[in-house]
Design a protein around this motif. Structure first.
Motif, PDB file in Angstrom:
ATOM      1  N   GLY A  56      -2.188  13.177  -0.855  1.00 18.89           N
ATOM      2  CA  GLY A  56      -1.657  12.998   0.487  1.00 18.89           C
ATOM      3  C   GLY A  56      -0.230  12.484   0.541  1.00 18.89           C
ATOM      4  N   ILE A  57       0.294  11.945  -0.560  1.00 21.62           N
ATOM      5  CA  ILE A  57       1.652  11.402  -0.535  1.00 21.62           C
ATOM      6  C   ILE A  57       2.705  12.495  -0.705  1.00 21.62           C
ATOM      7  CG2 ILE A  57       0.798   9.268  -1.557  1.00 21.62           C
ATOM      8  CD1 ILE A  57       2.379  10.040  -4.102  1.00 21.62           C
ATOM      9  N   TYR A  58       2.275  13.690  -1.091  1.00 18.62           N
ATOM     10  CA  TYR A  58       3.221  14.762  -1.374  1.00 18.62           C
ATOM     11  C   TYR A  58       3.520  15.582  -0.120  1.00 18.62           C
ATOM     12  CZ  TYR A  58       2.053  13.708  -6.229  1.00 18.62           C
ATOM     13  OH  TYR A  58       1.850  13.057  -7.434  1.00 18.62           O
TER      14      TYR A  58
ATOM     15  N   TRP B 128      -1.250  10.273  -8.549  1.00 11.98           N
ATOM     16  CA  TRP B 128      -1.051   9.777  -7.194  1.00 11.98           C
ATOM     17  C   TRP B 128      -1.905  10.593  -6.240  1.00 11.98           C
ATOM     18  CZ3 TRP B 128       1.774   5.492  -7.642  1.00 11.98           C
ATOM     19  CH2 TRP B 128       2.640   5.392  -8.723  1.00 11.98           C
TER      20      TRP B 128
ATOM     21  N   ARG C 135       1.457  19.682  -1.765  1.00 10.58           N
ATOM     22  CA  ARG C 135       0.061  19.296  -1.568  1.00 10.58           C
ATOM     23  C   ARG C 135      -0.867  20.505  -1.677  1.00 10.58           C
ATOM     24  NH1 ARG C 135      -0.090  17.744   3.792  1.00 10.58           N
ATOM     25  NH2 ARG C 135       1.286  16.047   3.164  1.00 10.58           N
TER      26      ARG C 135
ATOM     27  N   GLU D 173       0.837  -1.195   0.000  1.00  7.72           N
ATOM     28  CA  GLU D 173       0.000   0.000   0.000  1.00  7.72           C
ATOM     29  C   GLU D 173       0.871   1.244   0.000  1.00  7.72           C
ATOM     30  OE1 GLU D 173      -0.904   0.883   4.689  1.00  7.72           O
ATOM     31  OE2 GLU D 173      -2.327  -0.389   3.605  1.00  7.72           O
ATOM     32  N   LEU D 174       0.303   2.336  -0.467  1.00  6.17           N
ATOM     33  CA  LEU D 174       1.018   3.602  -0.541  1.00  6.17           C
ATOM     34  C   LEU D 174       0.203   4.647   0.204  1.00  6.17           C
ATOM     35  CD1 LEU D 174       3.455   5.129  -1.805  1.00  6.17           C
ATOM     36  CD2 LEU D 174       1.965   5.663  -3.754  1.00  6.17           C
ATOM     37  N   ASN D 175       0.707   5.048   1.354  1.00  7.03           N
ATOM     38  CA  ASN D 175       0.009   6.014   2.196  1.00  7.03           C
ATOM     39  C   ASN D 175      -1.433   5.573   2.484  1.00  7.03           C
ATOM     40  OD1 ASN D 175       0.094   8.459   3.672  1.00  7.03           O
ATOM     41  ND2 ASN D 175      -1.034   9.519   2.048  1.00  7.03           N
ATOM     42  N   GLY D 176      -1.599   4.269   2.672  1.00  4.42           N
ATOM     43  CA  GLY D 176      -2.918   3.728   2.982  1.00  4.42           C
ATOM     44  C   GLY D 176      -3.765   3.360   1.787  1.00  4.42           C
ATOM     45  N   TRP D 177      -3.278   3.622   0.562  1.00  7.06           N
ATOM     46  CA  TRP D 177      -4.013   3.308  -0.661  1.00  7.06           C
ATOM     47  C   TRP D 177      -3.526   1.975  -1.216  1.00  7.06           C
ATOM     48  CZ3 TRP D 177      -7.553   6.666  -3.327  1.00  7.06           C
ATOM     49  CH2 TRP D 177      -7.769   7.890  -2.690  1.00  7.06           C
TER      50      TRP D 177
END
Length: 261
Positions: free
Chosen positions: A195-197, A192, A202, A52-56
């Motif tokens: 939230g990952i930035y 993307w 962001r 997962e990536l930041n919860g995704w």
């Protein structure tokens, strides 16, 4: 209703013009296929190292990619061509043709062009979104679907406002052609979740260039992540942008001196 009628007339004319160059469909199909394959490969590469990536999850990121492609297709089908023509008309002094018509000038400059072959991205983005949703664990309820539709429309309206403000800048700055390359580069950040930035980026792709509202927020809706406060914020910010873009365009018109000047 008159605005819709004018838009529909220009849409039909634009489609007929585009159908004269059917080889453009093949070119667009090739370009869209390359962009889609690259996006899927990057996604596969990322998830070969993590679950997962930041919860995704991977399926949820596939939804984000699909929405980004879909929104990009909408922008290049209708919004971007009209704004680029506005920039060209201001530079060449040909905006008089729109200003002298009885219809609202902002409406006319916003609906004159259509690139029908860009619907390839609309279709491919919808397919990617559907594939991603098929693997999302949480089902999409009626409220989620409604929130998705509202968020998507709000996002498209915000992107339109952003482009109108940029195009209006041509009343002061003649050479605005670099705006396309600049926007296309920034729009790739929409592949993307915002939230990952880091914080500065962001906020930049949320309030300066509203890509987060156009892509991430609709993705949050279809993956049952969207909070109602976010949708309210999107609605309020969208209204503010519409009002500002309208005012700025009319302010820019005062600076225009066309062929009749």
């Amino acid at each position: 209703m008159n605005t819709l009628r004018v838009g529909w007339i220009f849409f039909k004319v634009g489609v007929l013009n585009e159908l004269q160059y059917r080889v453009n469909f093949v070119v667009q199909l090739f370009q869209s296929a390359i962009a889609l394959v690259v996006g899927l490969l990057v996604l596969a590469l990322v998830y070969s190292h993590t679950d997962e990536l930041n919860g995704w999850s991977r399926s949820e990121l596939l939804c984000v990619l699909g929405i980004q492609i879909l929104m990009g297709g909408a922008i290049k089908t209708y919004i971007q061509p009209n704004m680029m023509r506005l920039i060209e008309d201001v530079r060449d002094g040909k905006l008089d043709y729109a200003l002298t018509k009885p219809e609202d000038s902002q409406v006319l400059v916003s609906v004159r062009e259509v690139r029908i072959w860009q619907v390839v991205d609309l279709v491919s983005g919808s397919v990617v979104l559907a594939v991603g949703l098929a693997d999302v664990s949480a089902g999409v309820g009626a409220l989620d679907a409604l929130a998705f539709g509202v968020a998507l429309l709000l996002g498209a309206a915000m992107i339109y406002c952003f482009w109108l403000v940029i195009a209006t800048g041509s009343f002061w700055i003649v050479n605005m052609w670099h705006a396309v390359e600049l926007f296309d580069g920034i729009f790739q950040t929409g592949r993307w979740p915002v939230g990952i930035y880091p914080g500065w980026l962001r906020y930049s792709v949320t309030f300066l260039v509203p890509i987060a509202f156009a892509v991430t927020v609709p993705a949050q809706a279809v993956t049952s992540r969207l909070e109602w406060q976010t949708l309210v914020l999107a609605a309020v910010f969208g209204v503010v942008l519409l009002v500002f873009a309208r005012w700025f365009f009319r302010f820019g018109l005062r600076r225009y001196s066309g062929a009749s000047a």
